[in-house]
Design a protein around this motif. Structure first.
Motif, PDB file in Angstrom:
ATOM      1  N   LEU A   7     -44.250   1.986 -54.655  1.00  0.00           N
ATOM      2  CA  LEU A   7     -45.279   2.787 -54.911  1.00  0.00           C
ATOM      3  C   LEU A   7     -45.265   4.030 -55.830  1.00  0.00           C
ATOM      4  O   LEU A   7     -44.216   4.726 -55.508  1.00  0.00           O
ATOM      5  CB  LEU A   7     -45.895   3.409 -53.530  1.00  0.00           C
ATOM      6  CG  LEU A   7     -47.152   4.283 -53.481  1.00  0.00           C
ATOM      7  CD1 LEU A   7     -48.261   3.826 -53.868  1.00  0.00           C
ATOM      8  CD2 LEU A   7     -47.393   4.785 -51.999  1.00  0.00           C
TER       9      LEU A   7
ATOM     10  N   LEU B  75     -50.928   4.087 -57.972  1.00  0.00           N
ATOM     11  CA  LEU B  75     -52.038   4.768 -57.420  1.00  0.00           C
ATOM     12  C   LEU B  75     -52.251   5.956 -58.081  1.00  0.00           C
ATOM     13  O   LEU B  75     -51.357   6.650 -58.729  1.00  0.00           O
ATOM     14  CB  LEU B  75     -51.797   4.913 -55.727  1.00  0.00           C
ATOM     15  CG  LEU B  75     -52.642   5.997 -54.987  1.00  0.00           C
ATOM     16  CD1 LEU B  75     -52.481   5.283 -53.595  1.00  0.00           C
ATOM     17  CD2 LEU B  75     -52.486   7.277 -55.056  1.00  0.00           C
TER      18      LEU B  75
ATOM     19  N   VAL C 255     -47.053  -1.000 -57.073  1.00  0.00           N
ATOM     20  CA  VAL C 255     -48.332  -0.477 -56.769  1.00  0.00           C
ATOM     21  C   VAL C 255     -48.684   0.875 -57.552  1.00  0.00           C
ATOM     22  O   VAL C 255     -48.110   1.888 -57.407  1.00  0.00           O
ATOM     23  CB  VAL C 255     -48.947  -0.617 -55.475  1.00  0.00           C
ATOM     24  CG1 VAL C 255     -50.079   0.062 -55.151  1.00  0.00           C
ATOM     25  CG2 VAL C 255     -48.563  -1.695 -54.795  1.00  0.00           C
TER      26      VAL C 255
ATOM     27  N   VAL D 151     -59.112  -1.367 -54.968  1.00  0.00           N
ATOM     28  CA  VAL D 151     -57.560  -1.983 -55.419  1.00  0.00           C
ATOM     29  C   VAL D 151     -58.153  -2.846 -56.614  1.00  0.00           C
ATOM     30  O   VAL D 151     -59.184  -3.797 -56.342  1.00  0.00           O
ATOM     31  CB  VAL D 151     -56.923  -2.965 -54.365  1.00  0.00           C
ATOM     32  CG1 VAL D 151     -55.887  -3.544 -54.925  1.00  0.00           C
ATOM     33  CG2 VAL D 151     -56.548  -1.872 -53.195  1.00  0.00           C
TER      34      VAL D 151
ATOM     35  N   VAL E 223     -54.581   0.735 -57.672  1.00  0.00           N
ATOM     36  CA  VAL E 223     -55.510   1.359 -56.365  1.00  0.00           C
ATOM     37  C   VAL E 223     -55.885   2.741 -56.835  1.00  0.00           C
ATOM     38  O   VAL E 223     -55.028   3.709 -57.344  1.00  0.00           O
ATOM     39  CB  VAL E 223     -54.454   1.615 -55.358  1.00  0.00           C
ATOM     40  CG1 VAL E 223     -55.017   2.023 -54.029  1.00  0.00           C
ATOM     41  CG2 VAL E 223     -53.834   0.204 -55.032  1.00  0.00           C
TER      42      VAL E 223
ATOM     43  N   SER F 197     -44.838  -0.297 -45.770  1.00  0.00           N
ATOM     44  CA  SER F 197     -45.205  -1.171 -46.504  1.00  0.00           C
ATOM     45  C   SER F 197     -44.320  -1.120 -47.778  1.00  0.00           C
ATOM     46  O   SER F 197     -44.249  -2.143 -48.447  1.00  0.00           O
ATOM     47  CB  SER F 197     -46.612  -0.803 -47.172  1.00  0.00           C
ATOM     48  OG  SER F 197     -47.449  -0.935 -45.915  1.00  0.00           O
ATOM     49  N   PHE F 198     -43.439  -0.089 -47.974  1.00  0.00           N
ATOM     50  CA  PHE F 198     -42.675   0.138 -49.471  1.00  0.00           C
ATOM     51  C   PHE F 198     -41.370   0.276 -49.354  1.00  0.00           C
ATOM     52  O   PHE F 198     -40.836   0.844 -48.462  1.00  0.00           O
ATOM     53  CB  PHE F 198     -43.495   1.107 -50.389  1.00  0.00           C
ATOM     54  CG  PHE F 198     -44.786   0.767 -50.836  1.00  0.00           C
ATOM     55  CD1 PHE F 198     -45.092   0.054 -51.870  1.00  0.00           C
ATOM     56  CD2 PHE F 198     -45.846   1.408 -49.957  1.00  0.00           C
ATOM     57  CE1 PHE F 198     -46.618  -0.385 -52.280  1.00  0.00           C
ATOM     58  CE2 PHE F 198     -47.262   1.255 -50.216  1.00  0.00           C
ATOM     59  CZ  PHE F 198     -47.404   0.284 -51.512  1.00  0.00           C
TER      60      PHE F 198
ATOM     61  N   ARG G  65     -40.705  -3.661 -53.427  1.00  0.00           N
ATOM     62  CA  ARG G  65     -42.173  -3.033 -53.167  1.00  0.00           C
ATOM     63  C   ARG G  65     -42.245  -1.535 -53.743  1.00  0.00           C
ATOM     64  O   ARG G  65     -41.483  -0.806 -52.950  1.00  0.00           O
ATOM     65  CB  ARG G  65     -42.691  -3.243 -51.788  1.00  0.00           C
ATOM     66  CG  ARG G  65     -42.943  -4.964 -51.555  1.00  0.00           C
ATOM     67  CD  ARG G  65     -44.642  -5.245 -52.068  1.00  0.00           C
ATOM     68  NE  ARG G  65     -45.663  -4.393 -51.610  1.00  0.00           N
ATOM     69  CZ  ARG G  65     -46.721  -4.451 -51.922  1.00  0.00           C
ATOM     70  NH1 ARG G  65     -47.081  -5.160 -53.057  1.00  0.00           N
ATOM     71  NH2 ARG G  65     -47.855  -3.784 -51.304  1.00  0.00           N
TER      72      ARG G  65
ATOM     73  N   LEU H 170     -53.208   7.588 -48.129  1.00  0.00           N
ATOM     74  CA  LEU H 170     -52.595   6.279 -48.765  1.00  0.00           C
ATOM     75  C   LEU H 170     -53.200   5.182 -48.117  1.00  0.00           C
ATOM     76  O   LEU H 170     -52.919   5.036 -46.732  1.00  0.00           O
ATOM     77  CB  LEU H 170     -51.155   6.485 -48.714  1.00  0.00           C
ATOM     78  CG  LEU H 170     -50.515   7.618 -49.550  1.00  0.00           C
ATOM     79  CD1 LEU H 170     -48.886   7.252 -49.269  1.00  0.00           C
ATOM     80  CD2 LEU H 170     -50.847   7.263 -50.967  1.00  0.00           C
TER      81      LEU H 170
ATOM     82  N   PHE I 119     -52.324   2.096 -46.813  1.00  0.00           N
ATOM     83  CA  PHE I 119     -51.650   1.053 -46.893  1.00  0.00           C
ATOM     84  C   PHE I 119     -50.809   0.965 -45.403  1.00  0.00           C
ATOM     85  O   PHE I 119     -50.986   1.979 -44.767  1.00  0.00           O
ATOM     86  CB  PHE I 119     -50.274   1.314 -47.772  1.00  0.00           C
ATOM     87  CG  PHE I 119     -50.708   1.298 -49.319  1.00  0.00           C
ATOM     88  CD1 PHE I 119     -51.287   0.273 -49.998  1.00  0.00           C
ATOM     89  CD2 PHE I 119     -50.477   2.566 -50.004  1.00  0.00           C
ATOM     90  CE1 PHE I 119     -51.439   0.579 -51.389  1.00  0.00           C
ATOM     91  CE2 PHE I 119     -50.753   2.894 -51.064  1.00  0.00           C
ATOM     92  CZ  PHE I 119     -51.674   1.675 -51.952  1.00  0.00           C
ATOM     93  N   PRO I 120     -50.695  -0.046 -44.869  1.00  0.00           N
ATOM     94  CA  PRO I 120     -50.073  -0.150 -43.556  1.00  0.00           C
ATOM     95  C   PRO I 120     -48.597   0.790 -43.311  1.00  0.00           C
ATOM     96  O   PRO I 120     -47.915   0.920 -44.439  1.00  0.00           O
ATOM     97  CB  PRO I 120     -49.918  -1.531 -43.235  1.00  0.00           C
ATOM     98  CG  PRO I 120     -50.691  -2.137 -44.262  1.00  0.00           C
ATOM     99  CD  PRO I 120     -50.694  -1.354 -45.388  1.00  0.00           C
TER     100      PRO I 120
ATOM    101  N   VAL J 124     -45.448   5.242 -45.103  1.00  0.00           N
ATOM    102  CA  VAL J 124     -45.656   3.725 -45.758  1.00  0.00           C
ATOM    103  C   VAL J 124     -44.156   3.537 -46.408  1.00  0.00           C
ATOM    104  O   VAL J 124     -43.837   2.139 -46.595  1.00  0.00           O
ATOM    105  CB  VAL J 124     -46.493   4.056 -46.865  1.00  0.00           C
ATOM    106  CG1 VAL J 124     -48.059   4.434 -46.311  1.00  0.00           C
ATOM    107  CG2 VAL J 124     -46.182   4.814 -48.185  1.00  0.00           C
TER     108      VAL J 124
END
Length: 294
Positions: A100, A123, A121, A5, A144, A157-158, A98, A151, A153-154, A184
């Motif tokens: 991605l 990626l 984010v 990151v 990222v 997340s998005f 959020r 991926l 991420f938890p 995600v």
């Protein structure tokens, strides 16, 4: 591949340019190698994509950067912009969301998202592409470096995920990527991605009249591979039919809500590889899939 990151300056010096001619098998100025159709697994595809984009990021940004802009969100060579398409939803809903972006390249789309109040984010599997993102400017964007199939991420997340020609054409197992995207995304989240329209695989990749005659089977899913003299893949692209894409989306637990085939606009006189005003006025060149996570 482990995630890296980048929130600040990361070896921003671009003096070690490695890019060669875009579309060449080696990307390093060498003409050695060949183009073939053969089976390729996920590991080989991922390695080839990372190495190819690291070698060719400089040439790609030099050739296409002006058209892409620094902060435009374009879904493909036709020039369909998210400003007008609104496939991610009303722009006012982007504030605070959020988002991605997968296969972000130099993060042009993420920059557009940030300008509309989102928290993007960006990626990408290519370190060199992310260096270009830093060169242009990454304020308000988390960069990222990771593989789309894993991926970092938890869950949940998005609010949104998107990809404009990023990652999906180059992975051997798109269902695995879609399942990761679903994981995600929060319930009710949207996943929008664009790829080369599958019908183009039946035609020569030429912008002129020769690109309008069927020369291969649309149903041949054998990957296109550019490989070196030792048979190591240097570039890989995978074909899925339109039906395959729809079934892949469903298999990942996502719901397709729209399929957009952008028409070629009168203002766009630019050729981009096999995309051109001639072909674009007759057959689709891009397919954009709009999906929801229930």
């Amino acid at each position: 591949m482990s995630a890296d990151v980048h929130d600040g300056a990361l070896d921003d010096a671009l003096g070690d340019a490695r890019g060669g001619g875009v579309g060449g098998a080696s990307g390093d100025g060498s003409d050695d190698g060949e183009a073939v159709r053969r089976a390729v697994g996920e590991a080989e595809s991922s390695r080839a994509s990372r190495l190819w984009w690291d070698r060719n990021a400089d040439a790609y940004q030099d050739e296409h950067g002006a058209f892409l802009g620094d902060d435009r969100f374009l879904w493909g060579p036709e020039g369909l912009a998210e400003d007008e398409a609104r496939l991610l939803g009303p722009p006012e809903r982007l504030a605070g969301a959020r988002v991605l972006e997968i296969g972000a390249g130099a993060a042009q789309c993420s920059r557009w998202l940030a300008a509309h109040g989102a928290r993007p984010v960006a990626l990408d599997v290519s370190h060199r592409q992310l260096q270009h993102a830093l060169r242009i400017g990454a304020e308000g964007i988390a960069l990222v470096e990771a593989d789309a199939g894993a991926l970092p991420f938890p869950d949940h997340s998005f609010d949104l995920a998107c990809s404009a020609y990023g990652a999906i054409p180059f992975v051997a197992d798109p269902v695995a990527v879609f399942r990761e995207v679903r994981r995600v995304l929060r319930p009710g989240g949207r996943w929008v991605f664009s790829v080369t329209h599958p019908i183009r695989w039946a035609l020569p990749d030429e912008p002129g009249p020769e690109g309008l005659t069927v020369s291969a089977s649309y149903f041949d899913r054998t990957p296109y591979v550019e490989q070196d003299e030792q048979g190591r893949a240097r570039y890989v692209e995978h074909h899925r039919t339109l039906g395959d894409r729809i079934r892949d989306i469903s298999a990942a637990g996502l719901r397709l809500t729209d399929l957009v085939e952008p028409e070629w606009p009168a203002w766009n006189g630019r050729e981009w590889g096999g995309w051109s005003p001639l072909r674009g006025s007759l057959i689709p060149g891009t397919a954009v899939f709009v999906c929801e996570r229930d």
